[in-house]
Write an enzyme that holds these catalytic residues in place. Structure first.
Site, PDB file in Angstrom:
ATOM      1  N   SER A 100       0.816  -1.211   0.000  1.00  0.00           N
ATOM      2  CA  SER A 100       0.000   0.000   0.000  1.00  0.00           C
ATOM      3  C   SER A 100       0.855   1.269   0.000  1.00  0.00           C
ATOM      4  O   SER A 100       1.597   1.525  -0.927  1.00  0.00           O
ATOM      5  CB  SER A 100      -0.957  -0.035   1.195  1.00  0.00           C
ATOM      6  OG  SER A 100      -1.924   0.971   1.124  1.00  0.00           O
ATOM      7  N   ASP A 240      -2.641   6.173  -3.480  1.00  0.00           N
ATOM      8  CA  ASP A 240      -1.483   5.577  -2.823  1.00  0.00           C
ATOM      9  C   ASP A 240      -0.972   4.437  -3.699  1.00  0.00           C
ATOM     10  O   ASP A 240      -1.441   4.243  -4.822  1.00  0.00           O
ATOM     11  CB  ASP A 240      -1.818   5.114  -1.405  1.00  0.00           C
ATOM     12  CG  ASP A 240      -2.824   3.976  -1.381  1.00  0.00           C
ATOM     13  OD1 ASP A 240      -3.572   3.823  -2.359  1.00  0.00           O
ATOM     14  OD2 ASP A 240      -2.860   3.233  -0.379  1.00  0.00           O
ATOM     15  N   ASP A 242      -1.244   1.219  -3.906  1.00  0.00           N
ATOM     16  CA  ASP A 242      -2.130   0.191  -4.473  1.00  0.00           C
ATOM     17  C   ASP A 242      -3.494   0.750  -4.849  1.00  0.00           C
ATOM     18  O   ASP A 242      -4.404  -0.003  -5.208  1.00  0.00           O
ATOM     19  CB  ASP A 242      -2.269  -1.002  -3.531  1.00  0.00           C
ATOM     20  CG  ASP A 242      -3.022  -0.680  -2.253  1.00  0.00           C
ATOM     21  OD1 ASP A 242      -3.089   0.508  -1.876  1.00  0.00           O
ATOM     22  OD2 ASP A 242      -3.544  -1.615  -1.620  1.00  0.00           O
ATOM     23  N   ASP A 244      -6.016   2.014  -3.255  1.00  0.00           N
ATOM     24  CA  ASP A 244      -7.259   1.763  -2.516  1.00  0.00           C
ATOM     25  C   ASP A 244      -7.664   2.986  -1.694  1.00  0.00           C
ATOM     26  O   ASP A 244      -8.681   2.963  -1.009  1.00  0.00           O
ATOM     27  CB  ASP A 244      -7.168   0.514  -1.642  1.00  0.00           C
ATOM     28  CG  ASP A 244      -6.181   0.634  -0.489  1.00  0.00           C
ATOM     29  OD1 ASP A 244      -5.396   1.619  -0.452  1.00  0.00           O
ATOM     30  OD2 ASP A 244      -6.170  -0.261   0.380  1.00  0.00           O
TER      31      ASP A 244
END
Length: 450
Positions: A100, A240, A242, A244
């Protein structure tokens, strides 16, 4: 949380804490548990742009195939795209290799079920138990029983089409600066927005394996804040690593965080009768200003501890359709089963289109109370949190706020940190309180280390 799984899967320094050997074992145990629970015959695997992603993917694929489950590789895609693809008829779940917003040296592994949701604690505990104690007892088929690896060539296109169908049909005339964090959204986000007609100015869209989240993305939006007014853009969007989570920037370069996004979308949905139960779910980190803005609009708020998994659990329990975190994890259960930065961006753009108002005006619906957050690196976050001296200090300083603020001290779920947060109308007092509590945490950690 157990020995391996934290609040968002298994994370650690790649090739040390999260080694190929551990990835192999997680692949074996995870595939076995998902096969046993849901009859999964294949798992979708995706990753972000970290250098260690290829290494860990190879080990994970080997582990999954070794228990007779097939692998469908989709390459670099956002975590929410994997959640979406996990629900595909040919899949029985999914695995994401990502850490992440963490630096590139870290990596992580998290599983999704065939329903697209992150696994419940019960299944993560089972996987962890198998990894730590009984990995050798898992099946080892041979011959045609071994799992196979195949690609999903249209994986990105499937997600792009899905995402485009959730937002406004026409973004023509809007200029949007997009900070892709050199991460998993570097192709998808500009493609979605461009396909809907927006003029897109991409930033940090050239990943090299080591530059993910480096001075960019939702945790470092300063370049985006300068770029939006310089480009004469209508807004900026920062994802960010990833994708999400999402943080936005208004046309003047001012930050619009997750709390503001929740207020903007929640009040609009309430006004149009689309907010289930006129209720939203947030975490204890949400600013007091959010609570005031939602209360003014007649919206009830449910609170959880920090972590998007806890927000989602409460949303499913209470039937809410909107929830999220100040950090930008926003969940729209009408569209996806996890926080989705691209879906959040499209819902924000939908509000802008339907109201005809610029982002600065929409963000003004919430007045953010001064908030200060400091991350203190410690040796043992749980030991620090259990210290009576810490709780005595918190009570003492909370009393000094005279009911016009609050203090929240909590351990990070993914890093060796204790987070010290306070809110108060008096900024001088706020700074003093946080500085003193940081000193207390540091001293407790030093004493415990001997």
């Amino acid at each position: 949380m157990g020995a391996l799984f934290g609040t968002d899967g298994v994370r650690g320094l790649a090739n040390e804490e999260l080694s190929p050997e551990l990835a192999f074992k997680l692949g074996r145990a995870g595939a076995f548990v998902l096969q046993e629970e849901t009859g999964a015959r294949a798992l979708v695997i995706g990753r972000d742009t970290r250098l260690s992603g290829d290494m860990l993917e190879a080990a994970l694929v080997a582990g999954i195939c070794s228990v007779g489950v097939d692998v469908i590789r989709v390459g670099v895609l956002p975590t929410p795209a994997i959640a979406y693809l996990s629900r595909a008829p040919e899949a029985g779940g999914g695995v994401v290799i990502s850490a992440s917003h963490n630096p590139y040296e870290d990596n992580g592994i998290k599983f999704f079920g065939a329903n697209g949701y992150k696994l419940p604690d019960r299944l993560e505990d089972r996987i962890e138990h198998l990894v730590l104690t009984a990995g050798g007892a898992l099946p080892t088929p041979s011959g045609i029983g071994v799992g196979r690896v195949r690609e999903m060539p249209d994986a990105m296109e499937r997600y792009v089409r899905f995402a485009c169908g959730t937002g406004p049909s026409d973004l023509a005339g809007l200029k949007i600066v997009v900070d892709c964090a050199n991460g998993a959204a570097y192709q998808v986000a500009p493609q979605v927005l461009g396909r809907l007609g927006a003029s897109v100015v991409p930033l940090f869209d050239t990943p090299d394996g080591t530059n993910i989240n480096a001075g960019c993305g939702s945790t470092h939006p300063h370049v985006l804040q300068q770029a939006v007014p310089a480009e004469g853009a209508d807004l900026g969007l920062a994802f960010d690593g990833d994708a999400d989570r999402l943080i936005a920037v208004d046309e003047h370069g001012r930050l619009v965080d997750g709390d503001h996004l929740l207020v903007i979308c929640g009040r609009h949905m309430r006004r149009h009768g689309r907010l289930a139960g006129n209720t939203m779910v947030v975490t204890v980190m949400s600013n007091l200003g959010l609570h005031l803005a939602l209360r003014e609009a007649g919206i009830r708020v449910l609170q959880t501890k920090v972590g998007d998994r806890y927000v989602l659990e409460e949303m499913l329990r209470s039937g809410c359709c909107l929830g999220g975190e100040q950090s930008g994890h926003i969940i729209f259960t009408e569209y996806n089963t996890t926080g989705d930065g691209i879906i959040t961006a499209l819902q924000l753009l939908k509000v802008m289109r339907e109201t005809g108002r610029p982002l600065s005006q929409l963000a003004a619906q919430m007045e953010r109370l001064p908030q200060l957050l400091e991350n203190v690196r410690v040796r043992d976050r749980n030991a620090v949190m259990s210290s009576p001296a810490l709780w005595e200090a918190i009570a003492r300083y909370e009393h000094g706020l005279n009911g016009e603020g609050r203090i929240l001290v909590r351990p990070s779920g993914t890093e060796p940190l204790v987070r010290v947060m306070a809110e108060a109308r008096n900024e001088t007092l706020l700074t003093k309180v946080v500085e003193e509590l940081v000193r207390v945490v540091t001293e407790i950690d030093r004493q415990q280390a001997g």
